[in-house]
Motif scaffolding. Structure first.
Motif: not given
Ligand SMILES: [Zn+2]
Length: 307
Positions: A64-69, A95-101
């Motif tokens: 969901x995060x990835x397809x919404x940029x 892989x999804x390009x998401x940085x987790x803070x």
């Protein structure tokens, strides 16, 4: 020459009934998003349980995060296991390009919502989590926490944690009213001057825009997160005029967020992000980029991901 052609085409379009208003012609913002208010709670997934204990596994929420940029998130979850699961999934998030803070949620369960500000075991929980950190690094903030009655900002643990935030340079994500924003900030050694307080929803009870303006002016590191903010957008899905003016006045102080506090918010994650992109697209492009990405990235020290 080109100008004459453009005028000519406009005239033809108007005469032909094809006139497109400037608002309709705006393109949604299409750059990266920083989701500054994300929960991965145990309704979405109990991490050691198979379905149906985990209706939204990591693969689902990351898709969901990835397809919404959405390329970065402030993760805070009840209990903190959800945030740790995101932080631990290094390969999947990369892989999804998401940085987790990661932020420390102050709640083990729902009962803690109404008691955390006077419960010493919550301060204990925070110190233990801070010592342990997460698989993707140290916690960067505290919250989201709630104060449904601003008087509870005077609670001993609320005071203690605000001092801790200043001392350890932790950001704070607070779902509170305008009175509590002031009280919480005044508890800190810097009197709020150095405190990175993210005001969840920026006044969910409808704090007048003039009052938000006053607080933004008084506390230079106060940030506003805009999920659920009443009166933010008008019928066309664009910012209402007074909010547009406020965001243009403080382009480096606002952020967007999903607030996935119940699973329904996960189900509508695409729509939430589309709605943000729509009104972001109505702002000058550099301001849209600030609110969508730069402000969160600057606040938490993330690199620029490019266009
Ligand atoms: Zn929330």
């Amino acid at each position: 020459m080109r100008r004459a052609l453009a005028i000519g085409l406009t005239a033809i379009a108007v005469l032909g009934g094809l006139w497109v208003s400037p608002i309709l012609a705006r393109q949604p913002y299409n750059g990266p998003l920083f989701d500054a208010h994300l929960h991965y709670n145990d309704e979405a997934c109990v991490h050691d349980a198979p379905a149906p204990g985990c209706p939204h596994p990591l693969s689902d929420v990351l898709a969901r995060m990835q397809r919404n940029g959405v390329q970065a998130i402030i993760a805070n979850s009840r209990p903190n296991d959800g945030t740790k699961a995101l932080a631990q999934a290094r390969e999947q998030t990369r892989a999804a390009g998401v940085t987790v803070v990661p932020f420390i949620r102050l709640y083990r369960d729902r009962a803690d919502y109404n008691n955390w500000f006077r419960d010493p075991s919550i301060a204990e929980l925070v110190r233990t989590e801070l010592t342990q950190g997460t698989p993707s690094g140290p916690y960067r903030g505290l919250g989201e926490f709630h104060l449904y009655d601003s008087a509870n900002a005077q609670g001993a643990i609320a005071r203690e944690l605000m001092v801790l935030a200043d001392q350890q340079d932790l950001a704070v994500l607070a779902h509170v009213d305008d009175v509590a924003v002031e009280q919480l900030l005044r508890h800190t050694p810097s009197q709020g001057r150095n405190t990175r307080l993210i005001w969840a929803h920026t006044g969910i009870g409808g704090t007048p825009v003039a009052r938000v303006d006053e607080l933004m002016a008084r506390f230079p590191r106060l940030m506003g997160e805009l999920s659920y903010r009443p009166g933010l957008t008008c019928d066309d899905g664009q910012l209402c005029p007074e909010w547009r003016a406020l965001i243009l006045k403080y382009p480096d102080r606002f952020m967007i967020g999903s607030d996935t506090w119940i699973n329904q918010r996960w189900l509508y994650y695409d729509e939430l992000m589309k709605a943000y992109r729509l009104w972001l697209g109505g702002l000058p492009p550099e301001v849209a980029r600030q609110v969508a990405w730069n402000n969160g990235a600057r606040l938490l020290g993330l690199p620029d991901p490019g266009p």
